[in-house]
Enzyme design. Sequence first.
Site, PDB file in Angstrom:
ATOM      1  N   GLU A   1       5.767  18.793 -65.191  1.00  0.00           N
ATOM      2  CA  GLU A   1       5.924  18.188 -63.873  1.00  0.00           C
ATOM      3  C   GLU A   1       6.506  16.778 -63.900  1.00  0.00           C
ATOM      4  O   GLU A   1       6.290  16.023 -64.841  1.00  0.00           O
ATOM      5  CB  GLU A   1       4.558  18.095 -63.179  1.00  0.00           C
ATOM      6  CG  GLU A   1       3.923  19.421 -62.865  1.00  0.00           C
ATOM      7  CD  GLU A   1       2.604  19.287 -62.114  1.00  0.00           C
ATOM      8  OE1 GLU A   1       1.983  20.332 -61.839  1.00  0.00           O
ATOM      9  OE2 GLU A   1       2.197  18.143 -61.792  1.00  0.00           O
TER      10      GLU A   1
ATOM     11  N   GLN B   1      -2.257  15.307 -81.906  1.00  0.00           N
ATOM     12  CA  GLN B   1      -1.411  14.501 -81.024  1.00  0.00           C
ATOM     13  C   GLN B   1      -1.878  13.048 -80.934  1.00  0.00           C
ATOM     14  O   GLN B   1      -1.407  12.293 -80.089  1.00  0.00           O
ATOM     15  CB  GLN B   1      -1.382  15.141 -79.626  1.00  0.00           C
ATOM     16  CG  GLN B   1      -0.720  16.496 -79.622  1.00  0.00           C
ATOM     17  CD  GLN B   1      -0.808  17.200 -78.271  1.00  0.00           C
ATOM     18  OE1 GLN B   1      -1.399  16.701 -77.328  1.00  0.00           O
ATOM     19  NE2 GLN B   1      -0.234  18.389 -78.196  1.00  0.00           N
TER      20      GLN B   1
ATOM     21  N   TYR C   1      -3.388  15.293 -58.133  1.00  0.00           N
ATOM     22  CA  TYR C   1      -2.182  16.020 -58.529  1.00  0.00           C
ATOM     23  C   TYR C   1      -2.460  17.428 -59.061  1.00  0.00           C
ATOM     24  O   TYR C   1      -1.573  18.075 -59.608  1.00  0.00           O
ATOM     25  CB  TYR C   1      -1.350  15.153 -59.482  1.00  0.00           C
ATOM     26  CG  TYR C   1      -0.746  14.010 -58.696  1.00  0.00           C
ATOM     27  CD1 TYR C   1       0.501  14.133 -58.115  1.00  0.00           C
ATOM     28  CD2 TYR C   1      -1.487  12.864 -58.430  1.00  0.00           C
ATOM     29  CE1 TYR C   1       1.025  13.123 -57.315  1.00  0.00           C
ATOM     30  CE2 TYR C   1      -0.975  11.844 -57.635  1.00  0.00           C
ATOM     31  CZ  TYR C   1       0.281  11.987 -57.074  1.00  0.00           C
ATOM     32  OH  TYR C   1       0.793  10.995 -56.255  1.00  0.00           O
TER      33      TYR C   1
ATOM     34  N   HIS D   1      -3.907  15.958 -76.291  1.00  0.00           N
ATOM     35  CA  HIS D   1      -3.809  15.455 -74.912  1.00  0.00           C
ATOM     36  C   HIS D   1      -4.499  14.114 -74.710  1.00  0.00           C
ATOM     37  O   HIS D   1      -5.471  13.989 -73.968  1.00  0.00           O
ATOM     38  CB  HIS D   1      -4.375  16.486 -73.928  1.00  0.00           C
ATOM     39  CG  HIS D   1      -3.546  17.717 -73.807  1.00  0.00           C
ATOM     40  ND1 HIS D   1      -3.707  18.624 -72.782  1.00  0.00           N
ATOM     41  CD2 HIS D   1      -2.546  18.214 -74.586  1.00  0.00           C
ATOM     42  CE1 HIS D   1      -2.854  19.630 -72.939  1.00  0.00           C
ATOM     43  NE2 HIS D   1      -2.134  19.379 -74.028  1.00  0.00           N
TER      44      HIS D   1
ATOM     45  N   TYR E   1      -0.817  29.597 -72.744  1.00  0.00           N
ATOM     46  CA  TYR E   1       0.044  29.929 -73.873  1.00  0.00           C
ATOM     47  C   TYR E   1      -0.073  31.398 -74.247  1.00  0.00           C
ATOM     48  O   TYR E   1       0.867  31.999 -74.781  1.00  0.00           O
ATOM     49  CB  TYR E   1      -0.302  29.039 -75.077  1.00  0.00           C
ATOM     50  CG  TYR E   1       0.014  27.586 -74.848  1.00  0.00           C
ATOM     51  CD1 TYR E   1       1.324  27.145 -74.676  1.00  0.00           C
ATOM     52  CD2 TYR E   1      -0.997  26.636 -74.768  1.00  0.00           C
ATOM     53  CE1 TYR E   1       1.621  25.818 -74.445  1.00  0.00           C
ATOM     54  CE2 TYR E   1      -0.718  25.292 -74.546  1.00  0.00           C
ATOM     55  CZ  TYR E   1       0.589  24.897 -74.381  1.00  0.00           C
ATOM     56  OH  TYR E   1       0.881  23.576 -74.147  1.00  0.00           O
TER      57      TYR E   1
END
Length: 403
Positions: A276, A116, A286, A180, A297
């Site tokens: 979210e 990513q 949060y 991430h 997963y």
Amino acid sequence: MINRIIGLTAAATLVLASHSLFAQQAGLGAPVETKEPNSNYKSAFAGQTRVGSIKTKAAYEGKVLTEALKSPWGITSLPDGRLLITEKAGTMRIATPEGKLSEAITGLPAVNSAGQGGLLGVRVDPAFEKTRMVYWVFAEPSDNGNLTAVAKGKLSADEKKIENPTVIYRATPAYKGTLHYGGRILFDKQGNLIISTGERSDKVTRPQAQSLNSGLGKVIRITTDGKPVSGNPFIGKDGARPELYSYGHRNVQGLALHPVTGDLWENEFGPRGGDELNRVEPGKNYGWPTITYGIEYSGQKVGEAIQQQAGLEQPVYYWDPSVSPSGMTFYTGDQMPEWKNNLFIGTLSGMHIARLIIENNRVVAEERLLTEDYQRFRDITQGKDGALYTVTDQGRLYRIAKK
């Protein structure tokens, strides 16, 4: 095992029914999501998920301008109406509103584009016409692993390269993983930079989202020189990094400022379910990975399978199953009056543009656009002409506007 599955299905049916009832009471259509959720978790308040649907009344179209981009990730408007786009492998391109692409802009620091990673979010200086300064986020390789970094540089007069690129911030610690990174960036109204980072995905790094002495899993506010902004919520607190703005995030890939209230909004990936949408307040926690509406997963619970806990913020809205929300923007144009101040989010696994109507800091209606195109919508911005422009992982640039 069979009894557990039957129980989950029955509970999921109750969840769907309760939210359908809410939608009917609000005078909306059925929720756009028709698949069963991954879990039987109970939402904290009515309308927190699967709100009723709405359909745009005016005729609009999503026109493909080009399919020649190479894994585009970020898009932003230039003052003259053209668009600056990042490509994951480490280059930028400029696109006209008609879709004509420039040659690759080079000269940027090396990126790690595995997984990513790569060249991520991008913004230009509010005074770009004078400074020609560009700011971007990227996955930076190092001897200790990879990290989310922020850099700036000047777009050359011939628009072929970035001059004097300088890394101004690194979200340490580095980690030998490729997931991430977060990676969004925007300017606040005071001219400071707001950056999102991820917690790097693996269970060993997840707890750092809760650590105030880590740059992982955070929303960060810095100056254009990379310094903490005066007034940040953790300045002067022992063991806390002064650049932190909020924490407890998983992987934030959407940042936007509400055009009326000025509030900062973000979206982030949940695990399996539990994506979210949050309204970000300075200093708030949060919740990830302590609370979540998602599951692993593998199907197992995350941690203690807690969804609510005192001192931890609830999402304004969540999706289960996941839609994988990425770049987002509020619409402020005049072409489509019914879209005024609505939030538009590109989704990856969802393969649509989500339109959310927000009132009093609550999502009251949802619509899905471009569902038949089957594209992974990575980022979206509003152009100077009042149209929406979006890029997809498959290399497309779209213009979304009134017919």
